[in-house]
Design a protein around this motif. Structure first.
Motif, PDB file in Angstrom:
ATOM      1  N   LEU A  95      -4.048 -10.378  -4.945  1.00  0.00           N
ATOM      2  CA  LEU A  95      -3.088 -11.287  -5.573  1.00  0.00           C
ATOM      3  C   LEU A  95      -3.309 -11.289  -7.073  1.00  0.00           C
ATOM      4  O   LEU A  95      -4.449 -11.372  -7.541  1.00  0.00           O
ATOM      5  CB  LEU A  95      -3.269 -12.715  -5.025  1.00  0.00           C
ATOM      6  CG  LEU A  95      -2.528 -13.841  -5.752  1.00  0.00           C
ATOM      7  CD1 LEU A  95      -1.014 -13.681  -5.628  1.00  0.00           C
ATOM      8  CD2 LEU A  95      -2.985 -15.197  -5.225  1.00  0.00           C
ATOM      9  N   ASN A  97      -1.857 -13.581 -10.186  1.00  0.00           N
ATOM     10  CA  ASN A  97      -1.038 -14.685 -10.691  1.00  0.00           C
ATOM     11  C   ASN A  97      -0.736 -14.411 -12.164  1.00  0.00           C
ATOM     12  O   ASN A  97      -1.530 -14.723 -13.047  1.00  0.00           O
ATOM     13  CB  ASN A  97      -1.771 -16.018 -10.530  1.00  0.00           C
ATOM     14  CG  ASN A  97      -1.662 -16.552  -9.118  1.00  0.00           C
ATOM     15  OD1 ASN A  97      -0.573 -16.687  -8.570  1.00  0.00           O
ATOM     16  ND2 ASN A  97      -2.806 -16.861  -8.512  1.00  0.00           N
ATOM     17  N   MET A 130      -2.756 -19.072  -4.002  1.00  0.00           N
ATOM     18  CA  MET A 130      -4.117 -18.682  -3.636  1.00  0.00           C
ATOM     19  C   MET A 130      -4.520 -19.297  -2.308  1.00  0.00           C
ATOM     20  O   MET A 130      -5.132 -18.631  -1.464  1.00  0.00           O
ATOM     21  CB  MET A 130      -5.112 -19.088  -4.736  1.00  0.00           C
ATOM     22  CG  MET A 130      -5.063 -18.210  -5.963  1.00  0.00           C
ATOM     23  SD  MET A 130      -6.479 -18.450  -7.084  1.00  0.00           S
ATOM     24  CE  MET A 130      -6.098 -20.045  -7.786  1.00  0.00           C
ATOM     25  N   SER A 145      -9.201  -9.742  -3.160  1.00  0.00           N
ATOM     26  CA  SER A 145      -9.460  -9.869  -4.587  1.00  0.00           C
ATOM     27  C   SER A 145      -8.279 -10.530  -5.268  1.00  0.00           C
ATOM     28  O   SER A 145      -7.120 -10.155  -5.028  1.00  0.00           O
ATOM     29  CB  SER A 145      -9.716  -8.491  -5.204  1.00  0.00           C
ATOM     30  OG  SER A 145     -10.061  -8.595  -6.568  1.00  0.00           O
ATOM     31  N   ILE A 146      -8.574 -11.511  -6.108  1.00  0.00           N
ATOM     32  CA  ILE A 146      -7.560 -12.259  -6.853  1.00  0.00           C
ATOM     33  C   ILE A 146      -7.855 -12.117  -8.340  1.00  0.00           C
ATOM     34  O   ILE A 146      -9.014 -12.208  -8.753  1.00  0.00           O
ATOM     35  CB  ILE A 146      -7.583 -13.753  -6.464  1.00  0.00           C
ATOM     36  CG1 ILE A 146      -7.258 -13.930  -4.983  1.00  0.00           C
ATOM     37  CG2 ILE A 146      -6.620 -14.567  -7.331  1.00  0.00           C
ATOM     38  CD1 ILE A 146      -7.550 -15.334  -4.459  1.00  0.00           C
ATOM     39  N   ASN A 148      -6.411 -13.870 -11.883  1.00  0.00           N
ATOM     40  CA  ASN A 148      -5.546 -14.832 -12.552  1.00  0.00           C
ATOM     41  C   ASN A 148      -5.422 -14.465 -14.026  1.00  0.00           C
ATOM     42  O   ASN A 148      -6.430 -14.269 -14.708  1.00  0.00           O
ATOM     43  CB  ASN A 148      -6.103 -16.250 -12.412  1.00  0.00           C
ATOM     44  CG  ASN A 148      -6.010 -16.758 -10.987  1.00  0.00           C
ATOM     45  OD1 ASN A 148      -5.054 -16.476 -10.278  1.00  0.00           O
ATOM     46  ND2 ASN A 148      -7.019 -17.513 -10.551  1.00  0.00           N
ATOM     47  N   THR A 175     -10.232 -20.859 -11.218  1.00  0.00           N
ATOM     48  CA  THR A 175     -10.664 -19.489 -10.912  1.00  0.00           C
ATOM     49  C   THR A 175     -12.133 -19.458 -10.523  1.00  0.00           C
ATOM     50  O   THR A 175     -12.518 -18.838  -9.525  1.00  0.00           O
ATOM     51  CB  THR A 175     -10.415 -18.578 -12.128  1.00  0.00           C
ATOM     52  OG1 THR A 175      -9.014 -18.559 -12.425  1.00  0.00           O
ATOM     53  CG2 THR A 175     -10.914 -17.166 -11.882  1.00  0.00           C
ATOM     54  N   CYS A 189     -12.575 -13.707  -6.978  1.00  0.00           N
ATOM     55  CA  CYS A 189     -11.565 -14.293  -7.855  1.00  0.00           C
ATOM     56  C   CYS A 189     -12.056 -14.212  -9.298  1.00  0.00           C
ATOM     57  O   CYS A 189     -13.107 -14.768  -9.635  1.00  0.00           O
ATOM     58  CB  CYS A 189     -11.293 -15.749  -7.465  1.00  0.00           C
ATOM     59  SG  CYS A 189      -9.901 -16.508  -8.330  1.00  0.00           S
TER      60      CYS A 189
END
Length: 267
Positions: A95, A97, A130, A145-146, A148, A175, A189
């Motif tokens: 993701l 953002n 999230m 895995s994210i 931001n 985060t 993250c």
């Protein structure tokens, strides 16, 4: 040669959702992920025509790219985006953002509506997207895995960026909180404090809010230490690395991606 081959395939198993993915940085991230082997992506944004054009262009690069219209300031759109992305991709393990409200407002003139719009887009939306993706990953017992997209303005920001700066500061803390909460689930993250960037959105902001002339970009770049604004393609490479397994155990990191050093003072 071996490293180049690895770069081409390091995101081969990445199935990503990219908010704000129809132009600028989000679109550049989608392109980079496809270059690195990702073949199934969702991009979201508010403009239907632009989103459909972007998805079509990304499909021509060799991926199955789906556009899902979503305004992340609206909770129902956030929930719909998660649900439809999972349905479309089969599963989601990445993701970004990237969608953001970058409007103006100072501490003295920001209205409640402007404040709420910033926080709904820049904090609440990412929070619940999230939440949905993490719950999906937990249910499937998969790593993820994210990334931001934050801002150097989260440190303080200019006087006319009060609600924006505050919202990005909040997303920075979130985060780290998310990273800490799910490190044992192998859900990573990370965040990037992006500096002043050359995007279509920034050009529009300069025109609307600052009466910028046609050569605003050239003048802005001439004033900076490295002679350029951040370019989306450059930053996209870092995002792709953070999303990929190649970034290993990296989590809870906030990377300053800028040529101005936080805390530095003129000598």
């Amino acid at each position: 040669m071996g490293h180049a081959v690895m770069m081409e395939h390091r995101n081969a198993d990445t199935r990503a959702v990219i908010t704000g993915g129809t132009q600028g940085l989000g679109y550049a991230i989608a392109c980079r992920l496809i270059e690195e082997g990702a073949d199934r992506l969702v991009i979201s944004g508010r403009n239907m025509a632009r989103g459909e054009r972007a998805a079509e262009a990304l499909c021509k690069l060799g991926a199955q790219c789906i556009f899902i219209p979503a305004d992340v300031s609206k909770l129902e759109d956030c929930f719909k985006l998660v649900e439809q992305s999972i349905a479309a991709l089969g599963h989601v393990n990445a993701l970004v953002n990237s969608a953001a409200n970058t409007g103006r407002g100072s501490i003295t003139d920001t209205t409640p509506d402007v404040f709420e719009s910033h926080f709904n887009t820049n904090v609440r939306g990412p929070f619940f997207i999230m939440q949905g993706i993490i719950n999906h990953l937990l249910a499937e017992k998969r790593p993820g895995s994210i990334v931001n997209i934050l801002s150097m303005s989260g440190y303080a920001g200019q006087s006319f960026l009060a609600p924006y700066s505050a919202s990005k500061g909040a997303l920075t803390t979130l985060t780290k909180n998310v990273a800490n909460a799910h490190v044992t689930n192998r859900i990573r993250c990370n965040g990037i404090n992006a500096g002043w960037m050359d995007t279509p959105g920034e050009a529009e902001i300069q025109k609307i809010w600052h009466d910028a002339e046609k050569d605003w970009l050239q003048k802005a770049e001439a004033s900076l230490p490295m002679g350029q604004l951040v370019k989306p393609d450059q930053l996209a490479a870092l995002v792709a690395y953070m999303l990929s397994p190649e970034s290993g155990v990296m989590t809870g990191s906030i990377v300053d991606y800028d040529q101005n050093i936080a805390g530095a003072v003129p000598e």
